[in-house]
Scaffold this motif. Structure first.
Motif, mmCIF file in Angstrom:
data_model
loop_
_atom_site.group_PDB
_atom_site.id
_atom_site.type_symbol
_atom_site.label_atom_id
_atom_site.label_comp_id
_atom_site.label_asym_id
_atom_site.label_seq_id
_atom_site.Cartn_x
_atom_site.Cartn_y
_atom_site.Cartn_z
ATOM 1 N N LEU A 90 40.290 40.808 25.199
ATOM 2 C CA LEU A 90 39.448 40.950 26.393
ATOM 3 C C LEU A 90 39.500 39.690 27.254
ATOM 4 N N ALA A 91 39.524 38.513 26.621
ATOM 5 C CA ALA A 91 39.617 37.268 27.390
ATOM 6 C C ALA A 91 40.935 37.189 28.148
ATOM 7 N N SER A 92 42.025 37.570 27.498
ATOM 8 C CA SER A 92 43.323 37.550 28.173
ATOM 9 C C SER A 92 43.366 38.578 29.295
ATOM 10 N N ASP A 93 42.657 39.686 29.118
ATOM 11 C CA ASP A 93 42.602 40.706 30.160
ATOM 12 C C ASP A 93 41.861 40.186 31.392
ATOM 13 N N VAL A 94 40.796 39.432 31.179
ATOM 14 C CA VAL A 94 40.064 38.831 32.301
ATOM 15 C C VAL A 94 40.933 37.808 33.018
ATOM 16 N N LEU A 95 41.653 37.002 32.246
ATOM 17 C CA LEU A 95 42.534 36.006 32.855
ATOM 18 C C LEU A 95 43.624 36.658 33.701
ATOM 19 N N ARG A 96 44.144 37.758 33.218
ATOM 20 C CA ARG A 96 45.253 38.409 33.929
ATOM 21 C C ARG A 96 44.759 39.201 35.146
ATOM 22 N N LYS A 97 43.791 40.093 34.921
ATOM 23 C CA LYS A 97 43.352 40.983 35.996
ATOM 24 C C LYS A 97 42.348 40.326 36.947
ATOM 25 N N GLY A 98 41.540 39.411 36.401
ATOM 26 C CA GLY A 98 40.521 38.798 37.240
ATOM 27 C C GLY A 98 40.988 37.563 37.980
ATOM 28 N N ILE A 99 41.971 36.842 37.398
ATOM 29 C CA ILE A 99 42.403 35.574 38.002
ATOM 30 C C ILE A 99 43.859 35.629 38.426
ATOM 31 N N SER A 100 44.764 35.816 37.468
ATOM 32 C CA SER A 100 46.194 35.671 37.749
ATOM 33 C C SER A 100 46.694 36.646 38.810
#
Length: 269
Positions: free
Chosen positions: A232-242
């Motif tokens: 879930l943390a990696s998903d936030v980093l990818r979809k929310g930031i990157s």
């Protein structure tokens, strides 16, 4: 309208773990938008207070009364102060008065709600608890970052380290505590333990039923909690930031994450 903001926010918080995935996602989006309103209002209040202070200093220098055009700003600040004082200190709208504080709030709630077997229902009529609570907070944080990217008032690169706190020291301590507490238990207490293919049908049913019945058992543990949290943390980093950054900024974020991974590996060696 501001008087109802906290009510809507609390209602969204109670339903982000709805048993229907689509409904839970919609409530997570509603929570993100409520927090955006709280952030925008907090920003306007701070601007009004700074303008008021500037006008007061100007009045002291010029020995003149403040202009009447600042009355609206003063009224806005007074309304927000009265609104904040009428709420508890832990109210989401009072805490999320800026983008960093909002990210910190959602991250803290993500860790605090617990894992598969420790998380209680959030309070909605169709809440299911478990991993759904963490998924809801992760979805809310992702949508919040997307909305901030569309506004352009906040540098998303500054959100990388706060988002990584989703799986930071507090998360690791929680996982380690659960693992230590479950060492003396049998594999049947593991929420995701798989029965042996050679086991009898009665044994298989006992394991499956035990998984559901032990979902809120404080002694139960889930071997999937670390993987779910990091995913879930990696998903936030990818979809929310990157995905909301330019290629050059994406490269900077990648280098920062690589450096963080290298430091974490060195610290464990």
């Amino acid at each position: 309208p501001l008087a109802w903001l906290e009510e809507v926010t609390q209602f969204a918080l109670k339903n982000i773990d709805d048993e229907s995935a689509g409904v839970a996602t919609a409530w997570a989006s509603a929570l993100a938008r409520c927090i955006c309103v709280s952030v925008e209002h907090g920003t306007s209040v701070r601007d009004a207070q700074s303008e008021d202070q500037a006008s007061r200093r100007s009045a002291d220098v010029d020995d003149e009364a403040p202009p009447s055009s600042d009355n609206s700003n003063l009224d806005l600040a007074a309304k927000f102060k009265a609104f904040s004082e009428s709420r508890r200190a832990s109210a989401a709208t009072a805490i999320c008065s800026s983008v960093p504080s909002a990210i910190a709030y959602l991250t803290k709630q993500f860790v605090r709600c617990g894992g598969e077997t420790a998380s209680n229902r959030c309070g909605g009529s169709f809440s299911c608890g478990g991993r759904a609570a963490r998924i809801g907070f992760a979805d809310a944080l992702t949508e919040f970052l997307r909305l901030q990217a569309s506004k352009g008032d906040f540098q998303l690169t500054e959100a990388v380290r706060p988002v990584l706190e989703m799986v930071g020291s507090s998360f690791e301590k929680q996982i380690m505590k659960a693992e230590k507490g479950g060492n003396s238990l049998s594999s049947e207490i593991d929420f995701f333990s798989t029965p042996s293919p050679n086991a009898s049908p009665e044994k298989r049913m006992q394991t499956i039923s035990g998984a559901f019945l032990s979902g809120r058992n404080p002694r139960a543990k889930s071997s999937a909690d670390p993987s779910i949290g990091r995913l879930l943390a990696s998903d936030v980093l990818r979809k929310g930031i990157s995905e909301n950054l330019s290629e050059s900024l994406q490269l900077n974020v990648l280098l920062e994450l690589t450096a963080s991974c290298s430091l974490s590996i060195k610290s464990t060696v």
